[in-house]
Scaffold this motif. Structure first.
Motif, short mmCIF file in Angstrom:
data_model
loop_
_atom_site.label_atom_id
_atom_site.label_comp_id
_atom_site.label_asym_id
_atom_site.label_seq_id
_atom_site.Cartn_x
_atom_site.Cartn_y
_atom_site.Cartn_z
N PRO A 54 -2.06 28.10 -32.51
CA PRO A 54 -0.93 27.77 -31.68
C PRO A 54 -0.53 28.33 -30.52
O PRO A 54 -0.53 27.89 -29.49
CB PRO A 54 0.27 27.63 -32.68
N MET A 55 -0.55 29.63 -30.53
CA MET A 55 -0.54 30.44 -29.35
C MET A 55 -1.54 30.28 -28.29
O MET A 55 -1.38 30.21 -27.13
CB MET A 55 -0.35 32.03 -29.77
N TYR A 56 -2.90 30.31 -28.85
CA TYR A 56 -4.04 29.90 -27.73
C TYR A 56 -3.88 28.67 -27.13
O TYR A 56 -3.91 28.43 -25.98
CB TYR A 56 -5.24 30.17 -28.79
N ILE A 57 -3.64 27.73 -27.88
CA ILE A 57 -3.39 26.32 -27.42
C ILE A 57 -2.33 26.18 -26.21
O ILE A 57 -2.55 25.89 -25.29
CB ILE A 57 -3.13 25.21 -28.46
N ALA A 58 -1.13 26.87 -26.57
CA ALA A 58 0.06 26.93 -25.85
C ALA A 58 -0.18 27.40 -24.39
O ALA A 58 0.14 26.82 -23.52
CB ALA A 58 1.10 27.57 -26.42
N ILE A 59 -0.83 28.47 -24.41
CA ILE A 59 -1.40 28.92 -23.10
C ILE A 59 -2.34 28.14 -22.35
O ILE A 59 -2.46 27.93 -21.33
CB ILE A 59 -2.19 30.13 -23.20
N LYS A 60 -3.33 27.75 -23.31
CA LYS A 60 -4.59 26.85 -22.40
C LYS A 60 -3.92 25.57 -21.96
O LYS A 60 -4.46 24.90 -20.89
CB LYS A 60 -5.26 26.62 -23.54
N ARG A 61 -2.82 25.07 -22.59
CA ARG A 61 -1.98 23.81 -21.93
C ARG A 61 -1.52 23.91 -20.61
O ARG A 61 -1.20 22.96 -19.89
CB ARG A 61 -0.95 23.27 -22.83
N LEU A 62 -1.58 25.02 -19.98
CA LEU A 62 -1.15 25.43 -18.54
C LEU A 62 -2.35 25.11 -17.50
O LEU A 62 -2.09 24.78 -16.25
CB LEU A 62 -0.77 27.01 -18.26
#
Length: 323
Positions: free
Chosen positions: A103-111
């Protein structure tokens, strides 16, 4: 695998390309996370994925399964920056996955969508429509809210993931430009990317000290059937992911590819709470995901309306380039 045709400009083909990339991208996150939990040498894993891709396309061309053109050194020189940015993105992304939950990885990549939008505007691509710009901003706002509400701060993990966002933005913009200007199909760009990656990756696995320990560990783990299965799955899905990503970027746009990544990230985040190391759910995080999804759906609608308003082209970009 085949070169682009007129069918690829239709809304159906655009939707197919986007959905294929979304599914492959979501699956690849979990596959990479699963194998890195058993085999931490991310550079060697990436090298194996690129080698498998180059060999598959080469033998596919030799056997007539693909119409990809043979290697051209002038084209290779033009695509060298694409390959460098691609490998830098994947290298930093894989490194962040080793110590960061999904979840943390995906949240950052969504930028990434916001970065692509800014890069396209600053390079003179043109001002996006109000709906497209607002939907991307809404998506990014949802990302930030979700990140603040759910994840504990990890400076090293965040730094690696944010760096991969920058490199992903650069290579997506270059892929879109290369496909349009050079008349290259997605499998041709994929072959050049894999071929050009190998010397760079071989240097990295030696410079970082992965080699030869990574190969020794690989041979040692080859006795495990479960490890072999997930390794083969990782190699196959690496090929599928690369092909669908380049296809989506050429058929649609770099911004569309990143937005698809945002939308698939909602499903990946949900599964990431319970698979391969779950995390606690917070109300602020759920609110951010809802805002993020709304922005992605709004963008999809805006792009579909924009595509409908454009008259169909009688000649594809690739055909025009080759005439």
């Amino acid at each position: 695998m085949d070169n682009r045709s007129d069918t690829e400009t239709s809304p159906f083909w655009s939707l197919f390309a986007a959905l294929s990339y979304g599914i492959a991208s979501m699956a690849m996150v979990f596959i990479n996370k699963a194998i890195l939990m058993q085999y931490s040498h991310s550079m060697t894993l990436l090298t194996l994925q690129q080698l498998a891709t180059a060999l598959l396309i080469h033998f596919g061309r030799q056997m007539g399964y693909t119409k990809a053109r043979a290697l051209d050194m002038q084209t290779a020189k033009r695509l060298l920056p694409v390959s460098l940015f691609y490998n830098a993105n994947v290298a930093f992304a894989l490194a962040s996955l080793k110590g960061v939950n999904i979840p943390m990885y995906i949240a950052i990549k969504r930028l990434t969508p916001l970065a692509v939008l800014i890069a396209g505007f600053s390079s003179g691509k043109g001002k996006p429509t109000a709906q497209v710009a607002l939907s991307v901003l809404l998506t990014a706002a949802g990302v930030l809210i979700a990140a603040f509400g759910d994840f504990s701060f990890d400076l090293f993990g965040y730094s690696l993931a944010l760096t991969s966002v920058f490199f992903q933005t650069m290579y997506l913009v270059l892929v879109e430009r290369s496909g349009a200007e050079d008349g290259l199909s997605s499998d041709e760009i994929m072959f050049y990317n894999s071929f050009l990656s190998l010397p760079f990756l071989m240097f990295l696995i030696i410079a970082t000290g992965e080699f030869p320990n990574s190969l020794s560990l690989l041979f040692a783990k080859s006795n495990s059937l479960s490890f072999l299965l997930i390794l083969i799955l990782s190699l196959v899905m690496g090929i599928v992911l690369n092909y669908t990503m380049f296809l989506c970027t050429i058929v649609n746009s770099a911004l569309t590819t990143t937005i698809v990544g945002v939308l698939k990230g909602v499903g990946s985040t949900t599964l990431g709470f319970v698979l391969l190391g779950g995390v606690q759910v917070h109300a602020l995080n759920v609110t951010g995901l809802v805002i993020n999804t709304a922005g992605g759906l709004w963008y999809s609608y805006a792009k579909y309306q924009q595509k409908k308003s454009k008259p169909p082209r009688l000649t594809s970009d690739v055909e025009a380039h080759r005439k």
